[in-house]
Write a protein that holds these residues in place. Sequence first.
Motif, PDB file in Angstrom:
ATOM      1  N   GLN A 266      80.025  -1.532  72.673  1.00  0.00           N
ATOM      2  CA  GLN A 266      80.725  -1.457  71.386  1.00  0.00           C
ATOM      3  C   GLN A 266      80.434  -2.678  70.532  1.00  0.00           C
ATOM      4  N   LEU A 267      80.402  -3.849  71.171  1.00  0.00           N
ATOM      5  CA  LEU A 267      80.089  -5.074  70.428  1.00  0.00           C
ATOM      6  C   LEU A 267      78.680  -5.002  69.848  1.00  0.00           C
ATOM      7  N   THR A 268      77.733  -4.488  70.639  1.00  0.00           N
ATOM      8  CA  THR A 268      76.362  -4.324  70.142  1.00  0.00           C
ATOM      9  C   THR A 268      76.334  -3.395  68.935  1.00  0.00           C
ATOM     10  N   SER A 269      77.111  -2.299  69.007  1.00  0.00           N
ATOM     11  CA  SER A 269      77.195  -1.359  67.893  1.00  0.00           C
ATOM     12  C   SER A 269      77.746  -2.043  66.643  1.00  0.00           C
ATOM     13  N   PHE A 270      78.807  -2.845  66.815  1.00  0.00           N
ATOM     14  CA  PHE A 270      79.373  -3.588  65.696  1.00  0.00           C
ATOM     15  C   PHE A 270      78.347  -4.542  65.099  1.00  0.00           C
ATOM     16  N   VAL A 271      77.638  -5.268  65.955  1.00  0.00           N
ATOM     17  CA  VAL A 271      76.658  -6.252  65.476  1.00  0.00           C
ATOM     18  C   VAL A 271      75.568  -5.578  64.660  1.00  0.00           C
ATOM     19  N   VAL A 272      75.086  -4.436  65.136  1.00  0.00           N
ATOM     20  CA  VAL A 272      74.052  -3.696  64.389  1.00  0.00           C
ATOM     21  C   VAL A 272      74.577  -3.291  63.009  1.00  0.00           C
ATOM     22  N   ILE A 273      75.825  -2.830  62.957  1.00  0.00           N
ATOM     23  CA  ILE A 273      76.409  -2.411  61.677  1.00  0.00           C
ATOM     24  C   ILE A 273      76.673  -3.623  60.777  1.00  0.00           C
ATOM     25  N   TRP A 274      77.068  -4.759  61.368  1.00  0.00           N
ATOM     26  CA  TRP A 274      77.240  -5.984  60.578  1.00  0.00           C
ATOM     27  C   TRP A 274      75.914  -6.432  59.960  1.00  0.00           C
ATOM     28  N   ILE A 275      74.841  -6.316  60.737  1.00  0.00           N
ATOM     29  CA  ILE A 275      73.510  -6.659  60.199  1.00  0.00           C
ATOM     30  C   ILE A 275      73.166  -5.725  59.039  1.00  0.00           C
ATOM     31  N   ALA A 276      73.477  -4.431  59.224  1.00  0.00           N
ATOM     32  CA  ALA A 276      73.229  -3.456  58.149  1.00  0.00           C
ATOM     33  C   ALA A 276      74.023  -3.814  56.904  1.00  0.00           C
ATOM     34  N   LEU A 277      75.287  -4.209  57.079  1.00  0.00           N
ATOM     35  CA  LEU A 277      76.118  -4.605  55.939  1.00  0.00           C
ATOM     36  C   LEU A 277      75.576  -5.854  55.267  1.00  0.00           C
ATOM     37  N   GLY A 278      75.123  -6.822  56.078  1.00  0.00           N
ATOM     38  CA  GLY A 278      74.534  -8.033  55.513  1.00  0.00           C
ATOM     39  C   GLY A 278      73.293  -7.714  54.692  1.00  0.00           C
ATOM     40  N   LEU A 279      72.477  -6.810  55.214  1.00  0.00           N
ATOM     41  CA  LEU A 279      71.263  -6.396  54.503  1.00  0.00           C
ATOM     42  C   LEU A 279      71.621  -5.687  53.196  1.00  0.00           C
ATOM     43  N   TYR A 280      72.610  -4.797  53.269  1.00  0.00           N
ATOM     44  CA  TYR A 280      73.052  -4.080  52.070  1.00  0.00           C
ATOM     45  C   TYR A 280      73.632  -5.044  51.032  1.00  0.00           C
ATOM     46  N   SER A 281      74.476  -5.981  51.476  1.00  0.00           N
ATOM     47  CA  SER A 281      75.090  -6.930  50.554  1.00  0.00           C
ATOM     48  C   SER A 281      74.044  -7.828  49.913  1.00  0.00           C
ATOM     49  N   TRP A 282      73.075  -8.276  50.728  1.00  0.00           N
ATOM     50  CA  TRP A 282      72.003  -9.121  50.184  1.00  0.00           C
ATOM     51  C   TRP A 282      71.193  -8.373  49.138  1.00  0.00           C
ATOM     52  N   SER A 283      70.839  -7.116  49.426  1.00  0.00           N
ATOM     53  CA  SER A 283      70.030  -6.345  48.471  1.00  0.00           C
ATOM     54  C   SER A 283      70.817  -6.072  47.196  1.00  0.00           C
ATOM     55  N   SER A 284      72.115  -5.795  47.323  1.00  0.00           N
ATOM     56  CA  SER A 284      72.944  -5.549  46.138  1.00  0.00           C
ATOM     57  C   SER A 284      73.034  -6.792  45.274  1.00  0.00           C
TER      58      SER A 284
END
Length: 296
Positions: A266-284
């Motif tokens: 579950q922690l790995t799943s969260f980390v992957v989604i956090w990375i996705a959010l970081g990528l999305y926020s950076w691109s925005s």
Amino acid sequence: MTEVTKGVWYGLSAYTIWGCFPLFFALFEGVPAFEILIHRIIWSCVFLALVITGLRRWPAVRAALANPSQLWRVLACALLIAANWGIYIYSVETRHVLQASLGYFLTPLVNVALGMLVLRERMGPWQMAAVVLAGIGILIQLVILGELPWISLALAISFGTYGLVRKQVMLDGLSGLFVETMLLLPVGLLTFGWLATEGMSHFGDSAYLGALLMASGIVTAIPLLLFAGAARRLRLATVGFLMYINPTLQFFIALLVFGEPLSDIQLTSFVVIWIALGLYSWSSWHYRPRVAVGQD
């Protein structure tokens, strides 16, 4: 205090209150989620009616009720937000706050995906990568744990779809939520009456519990008012970054207060989604529209 500073404080307050919702709804020990939901609808409607009267927003409400084509969209919004509220209350009641947190982390990425699929909005390569990464995060739980985080997906999809439909309704947040709860009010009152008649209502069990159920309406409306104040004063990108306060607080409340277990998967799943959010926020942020010097 400048208007921007006020906006930041309003936004921080709104998202902090939303993030602490698990602590509030955990107080309803022994009350079924659907009963809390109907009281949330009833007392939100009552409190919002008082606020709208004080702010003189009735013309917007009357205009919405007089427009059948818009009213159908508001009804769809009402059903979606009721489903979202009910699932969220259920997640707290059954101590699945980590899943609720994951759902609200996923919501911005669901919004991007819905914009592409439904509104045919163009998605940049980094945004596409963020959505794919979020999908991988969900697949990790599905494939390795053998279970789909349905609470997370239901919360993200219901709230994302609510936002999609809500964009097509020409009502401010306060008036819109009032009309939504007003459309749900008859069902809420009928259900409340049925529970009382059958002796299954918890409203009269104690003054404390009755006050809590009534307070659910106020607790629902106050962060919305604060958010409206923030949205008027801040850039959309700033509001977007503040939004992550909500699921972050829920994440830590689930771990530190409720003691919910968090496996390595579950922690790995969260980390992957956090990375996705970081990528999305950076691109925005990186590809945000820039205003030239001297330009309005």
